[in-house]
Design an enzyme around this catalytic site. Sequence first.
Site, short mmCIF file in Angstrom:
data_model
loop_
_atom_site.label_atom_id
_atom_site.label_comp_id
_atom_site.label_asym_id
_atom_site.label_seq_id
_atom_site.Cartn_x
_atom_site.Cartn_y
_atom_site.Cartn_z
N CYS A 268 -2.47 3.60 2.46
CA CYS A 268 -3.09 2.73 3.47
C CYS A 268 -4.51 3.15 3.80
O CYS A 268 -5.43 2.33 3.83
CB CYS A 268 -2.22 2.70 4.73
SG CYS A 268 -2.11 4.27 5.64
N HIS A 316 -0.41 4.63 10.30
CA HIS A 316 -0.70 3.54 9.36
C HIS A 316 -1.98 2.86 9.79
O HIS A 316 -2.32 2.82 10.97
CB HIS A 316 0.46 2.53 9.31
CG HIS A 316 0.33 1.52 8.21
ND1 HIS A 316 0.54 1.84 6.89
CD2 HIS A 316 0.01 0.20 8.24
CE1 HIS A 316 0.38 0.75 6.14
NE2 HIS A 316 0.04 -0.26 6.94
N HIS A 328 -3.53 -4.55 3.75
CA HIS A 328 -3.10 -3.16 3.82
C HIS A 328 -2.27 -2.80 2.60
O HIS A 328 -1.82 -3.67 1.85
CB HIS A 328 -2.32 -2.89 5.11
CG HIS A 328 -0.95 -3.49 5.13
ND1 HIS A 328 0.15 -2.85 5.61
CD2 HIS A 328 -0.50 -4.73 4.73
CE1 HIS A 328 1.22 -3.61 5.54
NE2 HIS A 328 0.85 -4.76 5.01
#
Length: 378
Positions: A268, A316, A328
Amino acid sequence: MSRATPRSWRAAALLLAALLFVPAVPAAADPAPPPPGADQAGAATGADRPLDRLAADVAEARHAAEAAEQQYTAAAGELAQRRKDSADAARQADRQRGRLTEAETEAARLVAEQYRSGGLGSLARLFLADRPEDFLDRQQRAASDTRSAAAVLRDLREARNRMVLLSEQAAQAEQSASAAADRAQRALDQARQGAARTEQLLAAATAEQLGLLEQRENALAADADRQLLAAGPGGGASAAGRRAVEFALAQRGKPYLWGGAGPDAFDCSGLTSQAWQAAGVPIPRTSQQQWAALRHIALRDLRPGDLVIYHGDAGHVALYLGAGAVVHAPHTGTVVKLAPVTMLPILGAVRPDPGTPAEPAPPAPPAAAPPAEAAPPS
């Protein structure tokens, strides 16, 4: 033997019911079919409840693994720097050790010369000399040698002090590298535990449940894609933000990989850091570092290119595209894709280029004129 009271019988019955009706492995439980005539909402709250639990458990395990993986990536980067510092300090200490040896050798030579030049006093040697002027010349050279000896002794003292300092710095650098290695190993162990937990949950699920989980994730991506497409050209991004968005969108379909920072796979924060690197704005590598180092902004002020950070531990990160959509790298087994900005619990948002003004939105293409209606027959 005491008689059971009605209250104790009720408690036992409740306990028995809990043991009978709570499944030991929710992920493997088959959803019950909806009753005839049940609407979609009823099916979501009844038949899909085990699937919801499975999805929640998998999401929690994946979050734990990804957060630990981000910590490991940061710790591994710190470890590499600490090892470099330790090696540099060791090389400096080795070079200084050589200088100290040279200074000690020179000092020993001067001490030996002074010892060999001992004997009669200076006045007696002057009277006994065949050429007194030669003796005076030697005395002047001796005075010069004395000053030189003082300089050598000063250099020796400074070399020893420097050697002690560099040796201490080398030892401290080695200790820092060892501590960084321990932190990296702990984070890696936690990441592996989270990954193993995810695999266990998925292995216990039925093929139907796995298919439904994949459908849910793909549906989120498709909805975000449609929403972004319907919104048209987005405005409000800076020039660098627009380049970051273009880079991130070009990576769609590339697989997720722990520690991946392109060009073929990403995690990510590897995606977000490389997107802004491509835009000419270097930012920290991991989601936790990005959250800690970059300027925080209110969610209402989001513009394309900003980073949205998720979960309380900043485990994240996604890049905002506009129109409520982000791009993402989700997790192992998936690819870079779009999703709604609200896909996970939001911690906050950060802006990599806070002082850069936004560009105006590009003009929307003119709407096509509706076709002219045919004239009614006369």
